[in-house]
Write a protein that holds these residues in place. Structure first.
Motif, short mmCIF file in Angstrom:
data_model
loop_
_atom_site.label_atom_id
_atom_site.label_comp_id
_atom_site.label_asym_id
_atom_site.label_seq_id
_atom_site.Cartn_x
_atom_site.Cartn_y
_atom_site.Cartn_z
N LEU A 122 4.85 0.75 8.59
CA LEU A 122 4.36 1.19 8.01
C LEU A 122 4.31 1.96 6.83
O LEU A 122 4.77 2.71 5.91
CB LEU A 122 2.89 2.02 8.01
CG LEU A 122 1.77 1.32 9.27
CD1 LEU A 122 0.55 2.03 9.80
CD2 LEU A 122 1.43 0.08 7.90
N THR A 125 6.99 -0.30 4.52
CA THR A 125 5.77 -0.79 3.63
C THR A 125 5.30 -0.46 2.43
O THR A 125 4.25 -0.42 1.62
CB THR A 125 5.20 -2.22 4.69
OG1 THR A 125 4.31 -1.17 5.15
CG2 THR A 125 6.02 -3.27 4.74
N LEU A 127 3.43 1.65 3.01
CA LEU A 127 2.14 1.61 3.76
C LEU A 127 1.88 3.33 4.83
O LEU A 127 0.76 3.57 4.87
CB LEU A 127 0.98 1.48 4.96
CG LEU A 127 0.94 -0.39 3.95
CD1 LEU A 127 1.15 -1.03 4.32
CD2 LEU A 127 0.47 -0.31 2.20
N TYR A 130 -1.61 5.78 4.31
CA TYR A 130 -2.97 5.52 4.78
C TYR A 130 -2.37 5.86 6.23
O TYR A 130 -3.77 6.08 6.90
CB TYR A 130 -2.55 4.06 5.11
CG TYR A 130 -3.63 3.70 3.20
CD1 TYR A 130 -4.52 3.43 3.31
CD2 TYR A 130 -2.20 3.07 2.64
CE1 TYR A 130 -4.94 4.19 1.35
CE2 TYR A 130 -2.79 2.57 1.10
CZ TYR A 130 -4.06 2.77 0.62
OH TYR A 130 -4.92 2.85 -0.34
N TRP A 148 4.96 10.25 1.15
CA TRP A 148 3.29 9.48 1.65
C TRP A 148 2.87 9.70 -0.20
O TRP A 148 2.60 8.96 -0.30
CB TRP A 148 1.85 10.49 2.16
CG TRP A 148 2.51 12.30 1.40
CD1 TRP A 148 2.92 13.08 2.13
CD2 TRP A 148 1.29 12.43 0.76
NE1 TRP A 148 2.73 14.04 1.35
CE2 TRP A 148 2.03 14.21 0.35
CE3 TRP A 148 0.48 12.31 -0.23
CZ2 TRP A 148 0.85 15.23 -0.73
CZ3 TRP A 148 -0.05 13.04 -1.34
CH2 TRP A 148 0.46 14.50 -1.29
N CYS A 151 4.18 6.41 -1.54
CA CYS A 151 3.48 5.37 -0.92
C CYS A 151 2.83 5.50 -2.94
O CYS A 151 2.30 4.19 -2.95
CB CYS A 151 3.35 5.45 -0.14
SG CYS A 151 4.50 5.17 1.11
N HIS A 155 1.49 2.16 -5.24
CA HIS A 155 1.13 1.98 -5.70
C HIS A 155 0.32 1.98 -6.62
O HIS A 155 -0.26 0.85 -7.50
CB HIS A 155 -0.44 2.21 -4.55
CG HIS A 155 0.34 2.36 -2.98
ND1 HIS A 155 -0.25 3.04 -1.74
CD2 HIS A 155 0.80 1.97 -2.55
CE1 HIS A 155 -0.04 2.75 -1.01
NE2 HIS A 155 1.30 1.64 -1.39
N ASP A 199 -4.69 8.97 -1.33
CA ASP A 199 -4.27 7.48 -1.02
C ASP A 199 -3.84 7.41 -2.63
O ASP A 199 -4.78 8.12 -3.99
CB ASP A 199 -5.03 6.36 -0.89
CG ASP A 199 -6.83 6.87 -1.31
OD1 ASP A 199 -7.21 7.50 -2.36
OD2 ASP A 199 -7.28 5.70 -0.97
#
Length: 358
Positions: A122, A125, A127, A130, A148, A151, A155, A199
């Motif tokens: 994770l 990649t 992620l 999450y 985090w 990430c 995105h 996120d």
């Protein structure tokens, strides 16, 4: 909507603002003793939120210029440039994090029991955010406690790049409104479910609010001209108001499931960016200034700072170093490492960006 070809503009002051935002994050992680004045600026979430707003501005501006000058966006070139900026140091730091337990054993330093063991798949990649949301905590290895937010940035690049590629520029205001609605819905849902809103969908409001000054700067020059006519004293007062709100307690504007801090600070920072645009920028800080120079290393500062902080905490506890001195040493070491990282490592990849067509 037609417009003549435009040249990319270099925005003064942004590097300095990046560094100040990093300081908010640094102080949040630095282990400031209770009662210290520095606690008023220990605002990591606010520092990250400004990074998101500023990223929303810069990425939207870059994509708009590309779309207007070339009739469409070269997603291939856009993603290549983002990868060259983000990936090399990101993966280098992950490699370092993987080796951290062995290094601690080598130097007989205690490891942290706080947090969970990383899922390296994770992490690799993008992620990690999450897993943090799912577990409700942080990984127990430095420096990946802070990735985090990177990430979320990655995105955002994908979503925003593809969206801007397909939509007409005249629909950008609608896109911004839709993003604000989506973000509000996700934040409320996560609040009810007691899940961290870490996120991209729950943070779209920051990026969308950052996109507003980019859209205004490109298409609404009359607004920029009107803002330039505002007397400097009012702009300085506004800047002081922003600083005042940053120091407010973290419970400020939080009412049960409804946390209005996000949208409030997003709007504050979006307007602050607007006030730095145009020819009469009273906040303009020279690129030769110390804060602007340090701001150039913000990415490295952000990724690296947890390692000196954690190391100095261990050393400080062992040798009884005064907390403020420990924090100062941690900051100096972070700056030195970020400087070396940029010039010896990151810059080698950044040079490749010039070979990619604008």
């Amino acid at each position: 909507m037609s417009i003549e070809k435009i040249n990319r503009v270099h925005f003064h002051t942004f590097d300095s603002l990046r560094f100040f935002s990093f300081l908010l994050v640094f102080l949040f992680h630095a282990g400031i003793p209770e009662g210290s004045f520095l606690n008023y600026f220990s605002r990591g979430a606010i520092g990250v939120s400004f990074f998101f707003v500023l990223s929303g501005f810069l990425i939207t501006y870059i994509l708009l210029v590309d779309k207007l000058n070339n009739q469409n966006i070269s997603l291939k070139n856009f993603f290549k440039k983002r990868m060259l900026r983000i990936w090399p140091l990101y993966y280098f730091m992950i490699l370092f994090a993987f080796c951290t337990p062995f290094l601690l054993n080598l130097f007989h330093l205690p490891s942290s029991d706080e947090g969970f063991k990383p899922n390296w798949f994770l992490t690799l990649t993008f992620l990690e955010n999450y897993e943090v949301m799912y577990r409700g905590g942080h990984p127990n290895v430095s420096p990946i406690q802070v990735i985090w937010s990177l990430c979320i940035e990655e995105h955002f690049y994908v979503i925003w790049g593809i969206t801007m590629y397909f939509i007409s520029v005249k629909h950008i205001p609608k896109l911004i409104i839709i993003c604000l609605i989506i973000s509000f819905g996700f934040r409320i849902t996560y609040s009810i479910l007691e899940i961290r809103d870490w996120d991209v969908f729950s943070n779209l409001d920051y990026f969308a609010l950052g996109a507003i000054p980019a859209y205004v700067f490109v298409f609404k020059k009359n607004i920029i001209e009107k803002l330039n006519k505002i007397p400097a004293i009012y702009k300085y007062v506004y800047f002081l108001i922003v600083i005042l709100f940053i120091t407010m307690p973290i419970e400020f504007l939080v009412f049960g499931y409804f946390n209005f801090r996000h949208i409030f600070f997003g709007i504050l920072f979006s307007l602050l960016i607007l006030l730095t645009l145009g020819n009469k920028n009273v906040f303009k800080l020279s690129d030769n200034g110390i804060f602007a120079k340090l701001g150039k290393y913000t990415y490295g500062l952000y990724l690296i700072h947890m390692m000196p902080i954690m190391l100095l905490i261990k050393i400080g506890d062992k040798y009884h170093i005064e907390p403020h001195l420990r924090i100062f040493i941690s900051l100096v070491v972070t700056i030195i490492l970020a400087y070396l990282s940029y010039h010896l490592f990151e810059k080698q990849f950044l040079k490749l960006k010039s070979k990619i067509k604008a």
